[in-house]
Motif scaffolding. Sequence first.
Motif, short mmCIF file in Angstrom:
data_model
loop_
_atom_site.label_atom_id
_atom_site.label_comp_id
_atom_site.label_asym_id
_atom_site.label_seq_id
_atom_site.Cartn_x
_atom_site.Cartn_y
_atom_site.Cartn_z
N LEU A 7 0.84 -1.16 -0.11
CA LEU A 7 -0.10 0.04 0.02
C LEU A 7 0.92 1.01 0.06
CD1 LEU A 7 -2.51 -1.29 2.85
CD2 LEU A 7 -2.95 -1.10 0.32
N ASP A 8 0.65 2.09 -0.75
CA ASP A 8 1.03 3.65 -0.63
C ASP A 8 0.92 4.03 0.95
OD1 ASP A 8 0.71 6.81 -0.42
OD2 ASP A 8 1.32 6.11 -2.44
N HIS A 9 1.99 4.81 1.30
CA HIS A 9 2.38 4.99 2.74
C HIS A 9 0.98 6.20 3.24
CE1 HIS A 9 3.92 8.60 0.56
NE2 HIS A 9 3.82 9.30 1.68
N VAL A 27 -3.82 10.56 5.57
CA VAL A 27 -3.23 12.00 5.18
C VAL A 27 -4.38 12.67 4.46
CG1 VAL A 27 -0.74 11.56 5.86
CG2 VAL A 27 -1.75 11.68 3.48
N HIS A 28 -4.36 14.00 4.42
CA HIS A 28 -5.20 14.90 3.50
C HIS A 28 -4.77 14.20 1.95
CE1 HIS A 28 -8.03 17.88 2.35
NE2 HIS A 28 -7.13 18.10 1.27
N LEU A 35 -2.47 6.89 -6.35
CA LEU A 35 -2.13 6.20 -5.20
C LEU A 35 -1.58 4.66 -5.25
CD1 LEU A 35 -5.01 6.90 -2.72
CD2 LEU A 35 -2.83 7.88 -2.76
N GLY A 36 -1.46 4.55 -6.74
CA GLY A 36 -0.54 3.25 -7.07
C GLY A 36 -1.55 2.33 -7.85
N THR A 37 -1.13 0.96 -8.00
CA THR A 37 -1.82 0.34 -8.84
C THR A 37 -2.93 -0.66 -8.13
OG1 THR A 37 0.21 -0.29 -10.07
CG2 THR A 37 -1.17 -2.01 -10.49
N THR A 38 -3.98 -0.99 -8.92
CA THR A 38 -5.07 -1.78 -8.07
C THR A 38 -5.41 -2.88 -8.86
OG1 THR A 38 -6.60 -0.57 -9.75
CG2 THR A 38 -6.26 0.53 -7.60
N HIS A 39 -5.05 -3.18 -10.12
CA HIS A 39 -4.94 -4.24 -10.62
C HIS A 39 -3.83 -4.26 -11.82
CE1 HIS A 39 -9.13 -3.22 -9.52
NE2 HIS A 39 -9.41 -4.37 -9.65
N PRO A 50 -3.20 -5.74 -3.69
CA PRO A 50 -3.76 -5.58 -2.01
C PRO A 50 -4.65 -4.32 -2.09
CG PRO A 50 -1.70 -6.37 -1.93
CD PRO A 50 -1.77 -6.22 -3.51
N MET A 51 -4.17 -3.33 -2.74
CA MET A 51 -4.87 -2.13 -2.63
C MET A 51 -6.23 -2.21 -3.26
SD MET A 51 -4.20 1.87 -3.67
CE MET A 51 -2.86 1.34 -4.72
#
Length: 122
Positions: A7-9, A27-28, A35-39, A50-51
Amino acid sequence: MSTYRPLDHRVTIQESKIDGLGLFAKVHLEPSDRLGTTHVEWEGKLIRTPMGGFLNHSETPNAFILKHVNFRELIIIRPIKPWHEITVYYTEYKVDNTPDSLVGILHSNKSWKKYGIFGSMH
């Protein structure tokens, strides 16, 4: 050497009021935050990361999943306060200028301009 993080921090997983567990901002977060890769697509199959496995549906989402050639990416479309859930509208997003596509919706209500999504559009 960097360590793999699923997961992204800026996000975490916790109990959701929508369903089971959900993805939450630590965080805001601002529109256009990525936020990154979902699939990922592998040998013709779509595999959740995982996200991607903890995203819940909302009729009024604050994020969307952008489809790339062989992966999908989570992008914030509305400001999200810390400890609020990140949600998406479950559908296949069409990114073109038709009225029912993501770009068409953002263009019709000028969200793209307010949030700086997709650069400048006419």
